[in-house]
Write a protein that holds these residues in place. Structure first.
Motif, PDB file in Angstrom:
ATOM      1  N   THR A 296      -3.430   5.094   1.835  1.00 41.17           N
ATOM      2  CA  THR A 296      -4.687   4.514   1.349  1.00 41.17           C
ATOM      3  C   THR A 296      -5.677   5.613   0.973  1.00 41.17           C
ATOM      4  OG1 THR A 296      -5.453   4.235   3.649  1.00 41.17           O
ATOM      5  CG2 THR A 296      -4.438   2.326   2.573  1.00 41.17           C
ATOM      6  N   ASP A 297      -5.675   6.709   1.721  1.00 41.81           N
ATOM      7  CA  ASP A 297      -6.494   7.869   1.331  1.00 41.81           C
ATOM      8  C   ASP A 297      -6.076   8.375  -0.050  1.00 41.81           C
ATOM      9  OD1 ASP A 297      -8.051   7.938   3.579  1.00 41.81           O
ATOM     10  OD2 ASP A 297      -7.408   9.922   4.251  1.00 41.81           O
ATOM     11  N   ALA A 298      -4.760   8.523  -0.237  1.00 42.94           N
ATOM     12  CA  ALA A 298      -4.238   9.051  -1.499  1.00 42.94           C
ATOM     13  C   ALA A 298      -4.565   8.118  -2.664  1.00 42.94           C
ATOM     14  CB  ALA A 298      -2.729   9.251  -1.395  1.00 42.94           C
ATOM     15  N   LEU A 299      -4.522   6.820  -2.424  1.00 41.03           N
ATOM     16  CA  LEU A 299      -4.874   5.864  -3.476  1.00 41.03           C
ATOM     17  C   LEU A 299      -6.357   5.938  -3.797  1.00 41.03           C
ATOM     18  CD1 LEU A 299      -2.713   2.859  -2.256  1.00 41.03           C
ATOM     19  CD2 LEU A 299      -2.457   4.012  -4.465  1.00 41.03           C
ATOM     20  N   ASP A 312       5.831   6.666  -7.002  1.00 40.90           N
ATOM     21  CA  ASP A 312       7.074   7.248  -6.477  1.00 40.90           C
ATOM     22  C   ASP A 312       6.780   8.542  -5.720  1.00 40.90           C
ATOM     23  OD1 ASP A 312       8.458   5.169  -7.603  1.00 40.90           O
ATOM     24  OD2 ASP A 312       9.222   6.324  -9.316  1.00 40.90           O
ATOM     25  N   ASP A 313       5.847   9.339  -6.245  1.00 39.33           N
ATOM     26  CA  ASP A 313       5.472  10.580  -5.564  1.00 39.33           C
ATOM     27  C   ASP A 313       4.836  10.280  -4.209  1.00 39.33           C
ATOM     28  OD1 ASP A 313       4.792  13.519  -5.444  1.00 39.33           O
ATOM     29  OD2 ASP A 313       2.753  12.700  -5.477  1.00 39.33           O
ATOM     30  N   SER A 318       5.051  10.200   1.679  1.00 37.21           N
ATOM     31  CA  SER A 318       4.589   9.462   2.860  1.00 37.21           C
ATOM     32  C   SER A 318       5.683   8.755   3.636  1.00 37.21           C
ATOM     33  CB  SER A 318       3.553   8.417   2.435  1.00 37.21           C
ATOM     34  OG  SER A 318       4.165   7.380   1.682  1.00 37.21           O
ATOM     35  N   GLY A 319       6.803   8.432   2.977  1.00 38.26           N
ATOM     36  CA  GLY A 319       7.817   7.615   3.629  1.00 38.26           C
ATOM     37  C   GLY A 319       7.525   6.134   3.594  1.00 38.26           C
ATOM     38  N   VAL A 320       6.436   5.727   2.946  1.00 34.46           N
ATOM     39  CA  VAL A 320       6.079   4.320   2.769  1.00 34.46           C
ATOM     40  C   VAL A 320       6.500   3.884   1.370  1.00 34.46           C
ATOM     41  CG1 VAL A 320       4.178   2.655   2.627  1.00 34.46           C
ATOM     42  CG2 VAL A 320       4.135   4.446   4.374  1.00 34.46           C
ATOM     43  N   ALA A 321       7.170   2.746   1.249  1.00 34.07           N
ATOM     44  CA  ALA A 321       7.547   2.208  -0.057  1.00 34.07           C
ATOM     45  C   ALA A 321       6.291   1.646  -0.719  1.00 34.07           C
ATOM     46  CB  ALA A 321       8.628   1.141   0.090  1.00 34.07           C
ATOM     47  N   VAL A 322       5.549   2.503  -1.389  1.00 34.18           N
ATOM     48  CA  VAL A 322       4.181   2.189  -1.803  1.00 34.18           C
ATOM     49  C   VAL A 322       4.134   1.031  -2.788  1.00 34.18           C
ATOM     50  CG1 VAL A 322       2.104   3.106  -2.897  1.00 34.18           C
ATOM     51  CG2 VAL A 322       3.438   4.551  -1.345  1.00 34.18           C
ATOM     52  N   ALA A 323       4.981   1.039  -3.816  1.00 33.23           N
ATOM     53  CA  ALA A 323       4.938  -0.012  -4.828  1.00 33.23           C
ATOM     54  C   ALA A 323       5.211  -1.377  -4.210  1.00 33.23           C
ATOM     55  CB  ALA A 323       5.949   0.282  -5.941  1.00 33.23           C
ATOM     56  N   GLY A 343       5.110   1.909 -15.409  1.00 31.13           N
ATOM     57  CA  GLY A 343       6.209   2.452 -14.623  1.00 31.13           C
ATOM     58  C   GLY A 343       5.741   2.742 -13.213  1.00 31.13           C
ATOM     59  N   SER A 344       5.922   3.977 -12.779  1.00 35.67           N
ATOM     60  CA  SER A 344       5.470   4.341 -11.430  1.00 35.67           C
ATOM     61  C   SER A 344       4.024   4.830 -11.424  1.00 35.67           C
ATOM     62  CB  SER A 344       6.373   5.435 -10.847  1.00 35.67           C
ATOM     63  OG  SER A 344       6.221   6.645 -11.563  1.00 35.67           O
TER      64      SER A 344
END
Length: 375
Positions: A296-299, A312-313, A318-323, A343-344
Motif C-alpha cells: 500500500t505504501d508502494a501504491l 508485476d514488479d 513483496s510476495g503479494v499477488a498485487v493484481a 497490462g501490468s
C-alpha cells in the motif's frame, strides 16, 4: 543502500506555513549537531552496506550553514558513507547565495540545487513570511547556474492574489530545468493555522490546473503529481521515494526506509527524534512493515508518478499477488476514470491525481491475507 537523506534543521527564521522539524540556531547547537551527525553516519555505515547513487541535504535550510560547517558535514558523510555517483542535491534559500558561496558548494561536490523561490512576486513572498525578495531569487538562480548546477525551483501555489502565470513564466525564464509546485497547505500547529489562514478550494484547484497547463506549454514534463522537468532533469533522489526504494536517513527528524532483518517483514521505516532527543543518542521507534503494508505504501507513492506502478514488479518485490489482491479496488477506480490499467502497468489519470488520497483509501481497505504470490 543507494540513497541518503541528511536533515539540517536550522533556519534563519521559521516560515508561518512550515511544519517541518526546524529551529533557529543558538550558541553551541550547530557544533553539537555536527558531532552527533558524524557519530550517526559512522553507525549507519557499520549497520548497512552502502553504495550511494544520490545524496540530498534538506531542511531546514542547509545553505544557512556557514561554509566551514557545511564543509565539516560533507566531510562526515564522505568519510563514513561516501558520496552520490549520480546526483548530490543541496536545498538552498535564495537569501544565502553569493557567487563565492555557490562556487564553494560546487567544489564540495554538490551538482544539483533545490532553490526555495516560492514566488517571484514580492507581496506573495511577504505574505508567506519569506525573508528573500524576488530580486534575490533571480540573482541566486544566476549564481547557481553559472557554477554548473542543475537547478530546481520551488513554487508555492494557491496563494490568494498570487500572479501564478507570471511566477511560472519567471521560473522558466530564469533557466530552471526542474520545478516543484506545491499547494499552500495549512498544517495544524503552524503560525498560519493559529492565525486562521485558509486556502480556498477555488485557489487550490486553479493552482493545480494552471501550473500543469502552463508548464506543459513551456516544455516541462509532469513526471510526478507536483514535479515537472525538462529532459534529463528529473530528481533522481526523489524518485527513490516514489519508487519505494530503501534509503538512509541521517540527522534529527530524518526519515529512513530500511530492509528488515525479520523474515516476516519486508522493511521498516524510522524517523529520528527532534534535535535535543537526537543529540542524546535517541533513535526513534521503527515502524515495521509486513508485505501488505509495504504494497500500500508502494501504491500510494508510485501512483504519484506519471508512469504509475508495475504490478508485476510490486508482486516480485513483496510476495503479494498485487493484481489479484487489489482487483476490486483497481476495477472500481478504472471504471470511475481515476486509474488506467495497461497490462501490468497501473497509473492515475489527471482526475485521479486530484483525488489521489481517496483512491488510495480504497486500497487500504483491501484484505490481502489470501493473496500470497507463488514462490
Amino acid at each position: 543502500m543507494r540513497h541518503l537523506y541528511v536533515h539540517v534543521p536550522f533556519c534563519p527564521s521559521i516560515c508561518p506555513y512550515c511544519d517541518f522539524h526546524v529551529l533557529t540556531r543558538s550558541s553551541g547547537l550547530v557544533e553539537g549537531y555536527l558531532a552527533r551527525l558524524d557519530a550517526e553516519a559512522q553507525e549507519l555505515a557499520a549497520t548497512y552496506p552502502v553504495d550511494l547513487d544520490t545524496v540530498y541535504l534538506g531542511g531546514g535550510t542547509p545553505s544557512f550553514l556557514r561554509d566551514n560547517e557545511l564543509t565539516a558535514l560533507v566531510g562526515s558523510v564522505q568519510r563514513h558513507l561516501g558520496w552520490g555517483r549520480l546526483e548530490n542535491t543541496l536545498e538552498v534559500n535564495p537569501g544565502t547565495v553569493s557567487a563565492g558561496r555557490a562556487a564553494h558548494w560546487r567544489a564540495l561536490g554538490f551538482d544539483r540545487a533545490s532553490l526555495g523561490v516560492q514566488s517571484l512576486h514580492d507581496p506573495t513572498l511577504l505574505f508567506l513570511g519569506r525573508r528573500h525578495s524576488a530580486a534575490q531569487a533571480r540573482s541566486a538562480a544566476g549564481h547557481l547556474l553559472a557554477q554548473g548546477f542543475r537547478v530546481s525551483g520551488d513554487l508555492i501555489t494557491a496563494v490568494a492574489e498570487q500572479p501564478l502565470e507570471e511566477d511560472i513564466q519567471g521560473l522558466h525564464d530564469l533557466g530552471m530545468g526542474h520545478i516543484s509546485a506545491y499547494t499552500l497547505t495549512i498544517e495544524p500547529g503552524t503560525e498560519f493555522a493559529r492565525r486562521g489562514v485558509t486556502v480556498s478550494d477555488e485557489d487550490e484547484r486553479r493552482g493545480f490546473e494552471v501550473t500543469a497547463e502552463r508548464l506543459a506549454a513551456l516544455g516541462y514534463e509532469r513526471y510526478e503529481i507536483s514535479n515537472y522537468a525538462r529532459p534529463g532533469e528529473r530528481s533522481r533522489h526523489n524518485l527513490s521515494y516514489w519508487q519505494n526504494r530503501h534509503y538512509l536517513g541521517l540527522g534529527p527528524g530524518a526519515a529512513g526506509h530500511y530492509p528488515a532483518r525479520d523474515s516476516g517483514l519486508l522493511s521498516l521505516r524510522r524517523t529520528s527524534p527532534h534535535l535535543h532527543d537526537w543529540l542524546r543518542g535517541e533513535r526513534g521507534t521503527p515502524d515495521l512493515l509486513p508485505p501488505h503494508e509495504w504494497v500500500t505504501d508502494a501504491l500510494f507513492m508510485g501512483l504519484r508518478l506519471r508512469e504509475g506502478v508495475d504490478l508485476d514488479d510490486l508482486t516480485q518485490r513483496s510476495g503479494v499477488a498485487v493484481a489479484a489482491a487489489y482487483a476490486p479496488a483497481i476495477q472500481s477506480n478504472v471504471q470511475q476514470g481515476l486509474l488506467i490499467r495497461d497490462g501490468s502497468r497501473l497509473r492515475a489519470t489527471e482526475a485521479g491525481w486530484w483525488v489521489l488520497n481517496e483512491v488510495v483509501t480504497d486500497f487500504l481497505e483491501v484484505d490481502v491475507g489470501a493473496h500470497q504470490a507463488d514462490s
